[in-house]
Design a protein around this motif. Structure first.
Motif, PDB file in Angstrom:
ATOM      1  N   ASN A 178     -46.729   1.312 -60.161  1.00 52.06           N
ATOM      2  CA  ASN A 178     -47.028   1.742 -61.523  1.00 52.06           C
ATOM      3  C   ASN A 178     -48.385   2.436 -61.540  1.00 52.06           C
ATOM      4  OD1 ASN A 178     -44.667   0.433 -62.656  1.00 52.06           O
ATOM      5  ND2 ASN A 178     -45.744  -1.495 -62.325  1.00 52.06           N
ATOM      6  N   VAL A 179     -48.433   3.647 -62.081  1.00 51.68           N
ATOM      7  CA  VAL A 179     -49.682   4.405 -62.096  1.00 51.68           C
ATOM      8  C   VAL A 179     -49.964   4.897 -63.510  1.00 51.68           C
ATOM      9  CG1 VAL A 179     -49.322   5.109 -59.703  1.00 51.68           C
ATOM     10  CG2 VAL A 179     -48.661   6.649 -61.549  1.00 51.68           C
ATOM     11  N   SER A 180     -51.244   5.121 -63.764  1.00 55.87           N
ATOM     12  CA  SER A 180     -51.686   5.616 -65.055  1.00 55.87           C
ATOM     13  C   SER A 180     -52.640   6.782 -64.841  1.00 55.87           C
ATOM     14  CB  SER A 180     -52.397   4.499 -65.838  1.00 55.87           C
ATOM     15  OG  SER A 180     -52.884   4.970 -67.076  1.00 55.87           O
ATOM     16  N   GLY A 181     -52.505   7.816 -65.658  1.00 58.88           N
ATOM     17  CA  GLY A 181     -53.366   8.982 -65.548  1.00 58.88           C
ATOM     18  C   GLY A 181     -53.732   9.520 -66.908  1.00 58.88           C
ATOM     19  N   ALA A 182     -54.470  10.588 -66.910  1.00 53.03           N
ATOM     20  CA  ALA A 182     -54.912  11.182 -68.170  1.00 53.03           C
ATOM     21  C   ALA A 182     -53.739  11.643 -69.027  1.00 53.03           C
ATOM     22  CB  ALA A 182     -55.848  12.351 -67.887  1.00 53.03           C
ATOM     23  N   THR A 183     -52.597  11.950 -68.380  1.00 49.84           N
ATOM     24  CA  THR A 183     -51.431  12.441 -69.119  1.00 49.84           C
ATOM     25  C   THR A 183     -50.402  11.364 -69.405  1.00 49.84           C
ATOM     26  OG1 THR A 183     -50.353  13.112 -67.045  1.00 49.84           O
ATOM     27  CG2 THR A 183     -51.713  14.756 -68.167  1.00 49.84           C
ATOM     28  N   GLY A 184     -50.678  10.120 -69.017  1.00 49.48           N
ATOM     29  CA  GLY A 184     -49.749   9.040 -69.297  1.00 49.48           C
ATOM     30  C   GLY A 184     -49.451   8.174 -68.087  1.00 49.48           C
ATOM     31  N   GLU A 185     -48.385   7.403 -68.185  1.00 41.92           N
ATOM     32  CA  GLU A 185     -48.010   6.454 -67.141  1.00 41.92           C
ATOM     33  C   GLU A 185     -46.692   6.876 -66.499  1.00 41.92           C
ATOM     34  OE1 GLU A 185     -47.840   2.679 -69.049  1.00 41.92           O
ATOM     35  OE2 GLU A 185     -50.017   2.550 -69.356  1.00 41.92           O
ATOM     36  N   ARG A 186     -46.525   6.470 -65.251  1.00 38.46           N
ATOM     37  CA  ARG A 186     -45.248   6.712 -64.579  1.00 38.46           C
ATOM     38  C   ARG A 186     -45.039   5.671 -63.489  1.00 38.46           C
ATOM     39  NH1 ARG A 186     -45.323  10.729 -59.858  1.00 38.46           N
ATOM     40  NH2 ARG A 186     -47.513  10.916 -59.239  1.00 38.46           N
ATOM     41  N   GLN A 187     -43.814   5.585 -63.010  1.00 36.69           N
ATOM     42  CA  GLN A 187     -43.442   4.666 -61.935  1.00 36.69           C
ATOM     43  C   GLN A 187     -42.981   5.468 -60.723  1.00 36.69           C
ATOM     44  OE1 GLN A 187     -40.480   2.159 -63.947  1.00 36.69           O
ATOM     45  NE2 GLN A 187     -41.992   0.511 -63.944  1.00 36.69           N
ATOM     46  N   ILE A 188     -43.385   5.010 -59.549  1.00 37.21           N
ATOM     47  CA  ILE A 188     -43.016   5.685 -58.309  1.00 37.21           C
ATOM     48  C   ILE A 188     -42.303   4.677 -57.401  1.00 37.21           C
ATOM     49  CG2 ILE A 188     -43.821   7.020 -56.334  1.00 37.21           C
ATOM     50  CD1 ILE A 188     -46.406   7.580 -57.890  1.00 37.21           C
ATOM     51  N   PRO A 189     -41.034   4.904 -57.053  1.00 40.29           N
ATOM     52  CA  PRO A 189     -40.386   4.031 -56.075  1.00 40.29           C
ATOM     53  C   PRO A 189     -41.210   3.985 -54.792  1.00 40.29           C
ATOM     54  CG  PRO A 189     -38.784   5.495 -57.083  1.00 40.29           C
ATOM     55  CD  PRO A 189     -40.137   5.979 -57.523  1.00 40.29           C
ATOM     56  N   PHE A 190     -41.329   2.817 -54.194  1.00 36.24           N
ATOM     57  CA  PHE A 190     -42.271   2.671 -53.092  1.00 36.24           C
ATOM     58  C   PHE A 190     -41.975   3.624 -51.947  1.00 36.24           C
ATOM     59  CE2 PHE A 190     -44.724   0.877 -49.696  1.00 36.24           C
ATOM     60  CZ  PHE A 190     -45.878   0.486 -50.346  1.00 36.24           C
ATOM     61  N   ASN A 191     -40.716   3.831 -51.646  1.00 40.19           N
ATOM     62  CA  ASN A 191     -40.376   4.703 -50.519  1.00 40.19           C
ATOM     63  C   ASN A 191     -40.652   6.172 -50.793  1.00 40.19           C
ATOM     64  OD1 ASN A 191     -39.532   2.670 -48.713  1.00 40.19           O
ATOM     65  ND2 ASN A 191     -37.576   2.511 -49.770  1.00 40.19           N
ATOM     66  N   GLU A 192     -41.044   6.500 -52.037  1.00 38.39           N
ATOM     67  CA  GLU A 192     -41.435   7.866 -52.384  1.00 38.39           C
ATOM     68  C   GLU A 192     -42.936   7.983 -52.598  1.00 38.39           C
ATOM     69  OE1 GLU A 192     -39.186   9.116 -55.773  1.00 38.39           O
ATOM     70  OE2 GLU A 192     -37.259   8.506 -54.891  1.00 38.39           O
ATOM     71  N   PHE A 193     -43.662   6.883 -52.424  1.00 33.84           N
ATOM     72  CA  PHE A 193     -45.093   6.901 -52.717  1.00 33.84           C
ATOM     73  C   PHE A 193     -45.888   7.611 -51.616  1.00 33.84           C
ATOM     74  CE2 PHE A 193     -49.386   5.145 -52.640  1.00 33.84           C
ATOM     75  CZ  PHE A 193     -49.775   5.343 -53.968  1.00 33.84           C
TER      76      PHE A 193
END
Length: 330
Positions: A178-193
């Protein structure tokens, strides 16, 4: 070490806003990797943004679906010894405890573990060319002393390996970042991180500049009955893996109904081959099947002058670890 300014952020959004305005700034949490890089003049941030005062990011909490959320600022040691991690995700606990030293695990954070840089000798030697450190300069490891380097997924531009133990288990457990940035939050599947080097070895992962890891989610069903983490290295402690394997099975009526095998120490990211895992499903857990799965996992492996031994080592280690996972308490 270069001069830098320092600021402590109070929220993920504040931290993201600060760093989005400064391409030369860096986040700091445990600092177990970043400070080393700064001392060696590899990382030269002009500003450090301290994340440690952000409330809630050091917590480990249950999710409504019976999964588990690991706060990005939770220390590796606290994660490994957390009762719910040991009960539901013992593979992860074992992998964390195989890494670094007790002192480092007490300081290193979960988010930082995902972001650590390679320990390739040439990356740390600023007198030698390294495309990861200085894009376009060349890869000294390719024709140099490459005993620790990659046998899978590399390119002519980079043969570095990702050093984490924790991440090998997270890959096997299908975690989500789970990540957060200036433009909002998103989720990244671990194998795509994490990324393979390709033509851009300086990019270790798919985070955007300004994004901060807030937590890591583990799905329910941690495959906590039949599992094993094996780390093969030149000495038995305080050393990075030549090859490591996280293995977990779900068994029913004498057959494998789910299989997870992830490798560390062999590529630019934790290495999983779903074809091999699918091959094992509905088969009896036997050495012959594990040997065939190992061959599928190492398909396409290429050895360099000093590390070709890792191909056979990895195959044998996979088979050994699969057999160990059948009786993890022995």
């Amino acid at each position: 070490m270069n001069n830098f300014t320092y600021i402590a952020a109070d929220t993920p959004k504040q931290a993201a806003n600060i760093i989005s305005q400064n391409p030369d700034a860096a986040f700091i949490a445990g600092g177990t990797n970043l400070i080393d890089l700064m001392k060696e003049n590899i990382a030269k941030p002009n500003q450090l943004i301290d994340l440690n005062k952000i409330p809630g990011l050091d917590e480990i909490t249950e999710l409504p679906d019976a999964g588990l959320r690991l706060g990005a600022l939770a220390r590796n040691a606290d994660t490994a010894y957390h009762p719910l991690v040991q009960e539901r995700y013992p593979l992860l606990a074992d992998a964390i405890l195989a890494g670094a030293s007790a002192q480092l695990r007490n300081m290193a954070t979960n988010g930082g573990n995902l972001l650590q840089r390679t320990r390739c000798y040439y990356f740390y030697d600023i007198a030698t060319p390294c495309n990861k450190r200085e894009p376009g300069s060349g890869c000294a490891a390719y024709d140099g002393y490459n005993r620790m380097n990659a046998i899978l997924g590399s390119s002519e531009h980079c043969v570095a390996v990702f050093p984490s133990d924790m991440c090998v288990a997270l890959a096997a457990l299908n975690a989500t970042v789970n990540v957060s940035g200036a433009t909002g939050e998103r989720q990244i599947p671990f194998n795509e991180f994490h990324r393979l080097p390709g033509d851009t070895p300086q990019l270790d992962n798919n985070l955007q500049h300004g994004e901060i890891i807030t937590s890591i989610d583990l799905p329910p069903g941690g495959l906590n009955k039949n599992y094993s983490y094996l780390k093969l290295r030149d000495r038995t402690s305080y050393a990075f893996a030549l090859v490591s394997i996280a293995t977990a099975f779900e068994l029913k009526d004498g057959l494998i109904v789910d299989a997870r095998i992830a490798l560390g120490g062999v590529a630019h990211k934790p290495w999983r081959v779903t074809e091999a895992e699918e091959f094992l499903k509905n088969k009896q857990p036997a050495k012959e099947s594990f040997t065939q799965a190992a061959t599928l996992i190492l398909k396409g492996a290429v050895g360099l002058k000093h590390n070709a031994f890792k191909i056979e080592l990895a195959k044998r280690a996979i088979v050994r670890n699969c057999l160990t996972a059948l009786n993890p308490d022995k």
